[in-house]
Each structure stands twice: as C-alpha cells, then as structure tokens.
Design a protein around this motif. Structure first.
Motif, PDB file in Angstrom:
ATOM      1  N   TYR A  66      90.834  19.784 -11.534  1.00 15.72           N
ATOM      2  CA  TYR A  66      92.036  19.367 -10.808  1.00 15.72           C
ATOM      3  C   TYR A  66      93.247  19.632 -11.687  1.00 15.72           C
ATOM      4  O   TYR A  66      93.337  19.120 -12.813  1.00 15.72           O
ATOM      5  CB  TYR A  66      91.944  17.879 -10.470  1.00 15.72           C
ATOM      6  CG  TYR A  66      93.113  17.343  -9.682  1.00 15.72           C
ATOM      7  CD1 TYR A  66      93.320  17.710  -8.359  1.00 15.72           C
ATOM      8  CD2 TYR A  66      94.010  16.450 -10.255  1.00 15.72           C
ATOM      9  CE1 TYR A  66      94.380  17.206  -7.629  1.00 15.72           C
ATOM     10  CE2 TYR A  66      95.074  15.935  -9.532  1.00 15.72           C
ATOM     11  CZ  TYR A  66      95.252  16.314  -8.216  1.00 15.72           C
ATOM     12  OH  TYR A  66      96.310  15.813  -7.493  1.00 15.72           O
ATOM     13  N   ARG A  67      94.154  20.472 -11.182  1.00 13.79           N
ATOM     14  CA  ARG A  67      95.334  20.827 -11.965  1.00 13.79           C
ATOM     15  C   ARG A  67      96.502  21.091 -11.024  1.00 13.79           C
ATOM     16  O   ARG A  67      96.352  21.813 -10.042  1.00 13.79           O
ATOM     17  CB  ARG A  67      95.025  22.075 -12.779  1.00 13.79           C
ATOM     18  CG  ARG A  67      96.111  22.472 -13.744  1.00 13.79           C
ATOM     19  CD  ARG A  67      95.687  23.577 -14.643  1.00 13.79           C
ATOM     20  NE  ARG A  67      94.443  23.156 -15.303  1.00 13.79           N
ATOM     21  CZ  ARG A  67      93.622  23.964 -15.932  1.00 13.79           C
ATOM     22  NH1 ARG A  67      93.878  25.236 -16.004  1.00 13.79           N
ATOM     23  NH2 ARG A  67      92.528  23.510 -16.494  1.00 13.79           N
ATOM     24  N   ASP A  68      97.647  20.507 -11.321  1.00 15.96           N
ATOM     25  CA  ASP A  68      98.882  20.729 -10.560  1.00 15.96           C
ATOM     26  C   ASP A  68      98.713  20.461  -9.064  1.00 15.96           C
ATOM     27  O   ASP A  68      99.232  21.197  -8.224  1.00 15.96           O
ATOM     28  CB  ASP A  68      99.413  22.151 -10.775  1.00 15.96           C
ATOM     29  CG  ASP A  68      99.768  22.433 -12.232  1.00 15.96           C
ATOM     30  OD1 ASP A  68     100.185  21.478 -12.930  1.00 15.96           O
ATOM     31  OD2 ASP A  68      99.626  23.589 -12.666  1.00 15.96           O
ATOM     32  N   GLY A  69      97.934  19.433  -8.733  1.00 14.52           N
ATOM     33  CA  GLY A  69      97.768  19.053  -7.330  1.00 14.52           C
ATOM     34  C   GLY A  69      96.766  19.873  -6.550  1.00 14.52           C
ATOM     35  O   GLY A  69      96.634  19.707  -5.350  1.00 14.52           O
TER      36      GLY A  69
ATOM     37  N   ALA B 168      91.484  23.179  -2.871  1.00 14.94           N
ATOM     38  CA  ALA B 168      91.975  22.177  -1.925  1.00 14.94           C
ATOM     39  C   ALA B 168      93.274  21.582  -2.436  1.00 14.94           C
ATOM     40  O   ALA B 168      93.369  21.196  -3.605  1.00 14.94           O
ATOM     41  CB  ALA B 168      90.930  21.073  -1.739  1.00 14.94           C
ATOM     42  N   ASP B 169      94.275  21.505  -1.551  1.00 17.89           N
ATOM     43  CA  ASP B 169      95.548  20.897  -1.915  1.00 17.89           C
ATOM     44  C   ASP B 169      95.422  19.380  -1.846  1.00 17.89           C
ATOM     45  O   ASP B 169      95.140  18.821  -0.785  1.00 17.89           O
ATOM     46  CB  ASP B 169      96.660  21.346  -0.958  1.00 17.89           C
ATOM     47  CG  ASP B 169      97.126  22.760  -1.233  1.00 17.89           C
ATOM     48  OD1 ASP B 169      96.786  23.305  -2.311  1.00 17.89           O
ATOM     49  OD2 ASP B 169      97.829  23.330  -0.381  1.00 17.89           O
TER      50      ASP B 169
ATOM     51  N   SER C  39      97.850   8.153   9.349  1.00 21.30           N
ATOM     52  CA  SER C  39      98.124   7.951   7.927  1.00 21.30           C
ATOM     53  C   SER C  39      96.888   7.485   7.172  1.00 21.30           C
ATOM     54  O   SER C  39      96.848   7.561   5.957  1.00 21.30           O
ATOM     55  CB  SER C  39      99.254   6.941   7.750  1.00 21.30           C
ATOM     56  OG  SER C  39      98.849   5.686   8.291  1.00 21.30           O
ATOM     57  N   ALA C  40      95.886   6.980   7.881  1.00 26.90           N
ATOM     58  CA  ALA C  40      94.707   6.451   7.208  1.00 26.90           C
ATOM     59  C   ALA C  40      93.781   7.560   6.713  1.00 26.90           C
ATOM     60  O   ALA C  40      93.125   7.415   5.703  1.00 26.90           O
ATOM     61  CB  ALA C  40      93.946   5.522   8.136  1.00 26.90           C
ATOM     62  N   LEU C  41      93.695   8.655   7.440  1.00 22.60           N
ATOM     63  CA  LEU C  41      92.767   9.706   7.081  1.00 22.60           C
ATOM     64  C   LEU C  41      93.385  11.058   7.410  1.00 22.60           C
ATOM     65  O   LEU C  41      93.858  11.281   8.506  1.00 22.60           O
ATOM     66  CB  LEU C  41      91.462   9.541   7.861  1.00 22.60           C
ATOM     67  CG  LEU C  41      90.338  10.495   7.504  1.00 22.60           C
ATOM     68  CD1 LEU C  41      89.858  10.239   6.082  1.00 22.60           C
ATOM     69  CD2 LEU C  41      89.196  10.301   8.471  1.00 22.60           C
ATOM     70  N   SER C  42      93.380  11.917   6.435  1.00 20.88           N
ATOM     71  CA  SER C  42      93.906  13.257   6.684  1.00 20.88           C
ATOM     72  C   SER C  42      92.962  14.275   6.067  1.00 20.88           C
ATOM     73  O   SER C  42      92.014  13.935   5.383  1.00 20.88           O
ATOM     74  CB  SER C  42      95.319  13.394   6.123  1.00 20.88           C
ATOM     75  OG  SER C  42      95.306  13.208   4.726  1.00 20.88           O
ATOM     76  N   SER C  43      93.242  15.534   6.313  1.00 24.52           N
ATOM     77  CA  SER C  43      92.406  16.612   5.828  1.00 24.52           C
ATOM     78  C   SER C  43      93.203  17.460   4.855  1.00 24.52           C
ATOM     79  O   SER C  43      94.352  17.794   5.118  1.00 24.52           O
ATOM     80  CB  SER C  43      91.942  17.452   7.018  1.00 24.52           C
ATOM     81  OG  SER C  43      91.144  18.507   6.569  1.00 24.52           O
ATOM     82  N   ALA C  44      92.592  17.792   3.751  1.00 23.43           N
ATOM     83  CA  ALA C  44      93.252  18.630   2.762  1.00 23.43           C
ATOM     84  C   ALA C  44      93.110  20.092   3.169  1.00 23.43           C
ATOM     85  O   ALA C  44      92.016  20.540   3.482  1.00 23.43           O
ATOM     86  CB  ALA C  44      92.619  18.419   1.395  1.00 23.43           C
ATOM     87  N   PRO C  45      94.204  20.848   3.176  1.00 26.83           N
ATOM     88  CA  PRO C  45      94.078  22.283   3.451  1.00 26.83           C
ATOM     89  C   PRO C  45      93.311  22.960   2.317  1.00 26.83           C
ATOM     90  O   PRO C  45      93.483  22.609   1.146  1.00 26.83           O
ATOM     91  CB  PRO C  45      95.521  22.775   3.516  1.00 26.83           C
ATOM     92  CG  PRO C  45      96.362  21.691   2.971  1.00 26.83           C
ATOM     93  CD  PRO C  45      95.568  20.433   2.947  1.00 26.83           C
TER      94      PRO C  45
END
Length: 165
Positions: free
Chosen positions: A109-112, A44-45, A24-30
């Motif tokens: 950055y728009r809509d996530g 990037a999401d 939960s501390a670090l994740s990767s954005a697809p």
C-alpha cells in the motif's frame, strides 16, 4: 459472440447483495487488473485509508479486499465549516483462476493505492517445446519404426470391399 466477464458479473452480484446498505456505509474501490509476465497485478484505489485497516484475503477462486475509514470522532468544541469526508467501508471481491499461487500473493500500500501481486503457479505457466531438426527427430523415428513393422508383418491385407488390380 459475447464473452462472459467474470469480474463485472461478480461486481453486479455483490452490488445487488449490498444494495440495501446506505451508500456511505459500503462502497467499491475502483481497480485495475492486468497480467505482467508470470503474474497478475491488481491495483485498487484506497485513498485516505489507514494501512492497518486494509485486509486482503485469498481462497481458492476468490480474492477479497476490505478496508475501513473512520472519520467520526468525538467533537471537542470544533465548529465545522465543511465536513464532506465520511466514514467508509470498502469491500471488493475478484474471481481468481486456478493458476494463481495462493501462497505467494503479496500486497503493498503506497500513496493511496493498494497493489496486489498474484503470481501464476509454475506448473500453470506456458512451456517451451524443443523442436528437433534432422532424421533423429522422434516423429521421424516413429514413422521409420512403423514402416519397419509393416515389412516384418508382411503385405497389407486388401479390404473385402476393395477391387484388387
């Protein structure tokens, strides 16, 4: 023939490096990465991230995306029924080629979804080469010039190992 996937390898290395941190501390954005005419585009999401927490930096050979989502807050007497949204920190790094114009990178950055535009430097773009038609072509002139030089220089010498007829 096996192709080397720079992006996949960089993800593997960064995952190995950060594997000691809690999930939960670090994740990767697809991400999606594609080329569109004279630029690369990264999407990037990053749903639920405050735009002010998103940091995009570029240096020669490397693009870094960082974002923080803080869902922790002081309890004010609420009785949680479901609490599934957690705080998160995203770090994603992508290798950049030498042809990217670092001074012209833009992000929106728009809509996530974070969209980063990476323009290709003008001197790295493919160039059109004009093809001349007719006897005035440079290649034809070079051939004609070479022939004229032979006439002035005299006949070609016959190599010693050749048999003259």
């Amino acid at each position: 023939m096996m192709l080397f996937d720079t992006f996949k390898e960089l993800d593997r290395i960064s995952s190995a490096f950060f594997s000691g941190l809690p999930e939960s501390a670090l994740s990767s954005a697809p991400v999606n990465l594609y080329r569109e005419d004279d630029r690369y585009v990264v999407e990037a999401d990053l749903p639920g991230f405050d735009p002010s927490s998103i940091d995009v930096s570029a240096e020669p050979g490397l693009l870094t995306i960082r974002a923080d989502r803080d869902t922790s807050r002081e309890d004010h007497g609420e009785r949680w029924l479901v609490r599934e949204r957690s705080s998160a920190r995203v770090v994603r790094q992508l290798a950049l080629g030498d042809e990217v114009d670092l001074d012209a990178i833009a992000a929106d950055y728009r809509d996530g979804v974070l969209k980063i535009t990476l323009p290709v430097r003008a001197d790295a773009l493919p160039r059109k080469v004009a093809v001349a038609v007719g006897s005035s072509a440079p290649a034809q002139q070079a051939i004609e010039s070479a022939g004229a030089a032979e006439d002035v220089a005299g006949p070609k010498a016959v190599p010693a190992h050749s048999v003259a007829s």
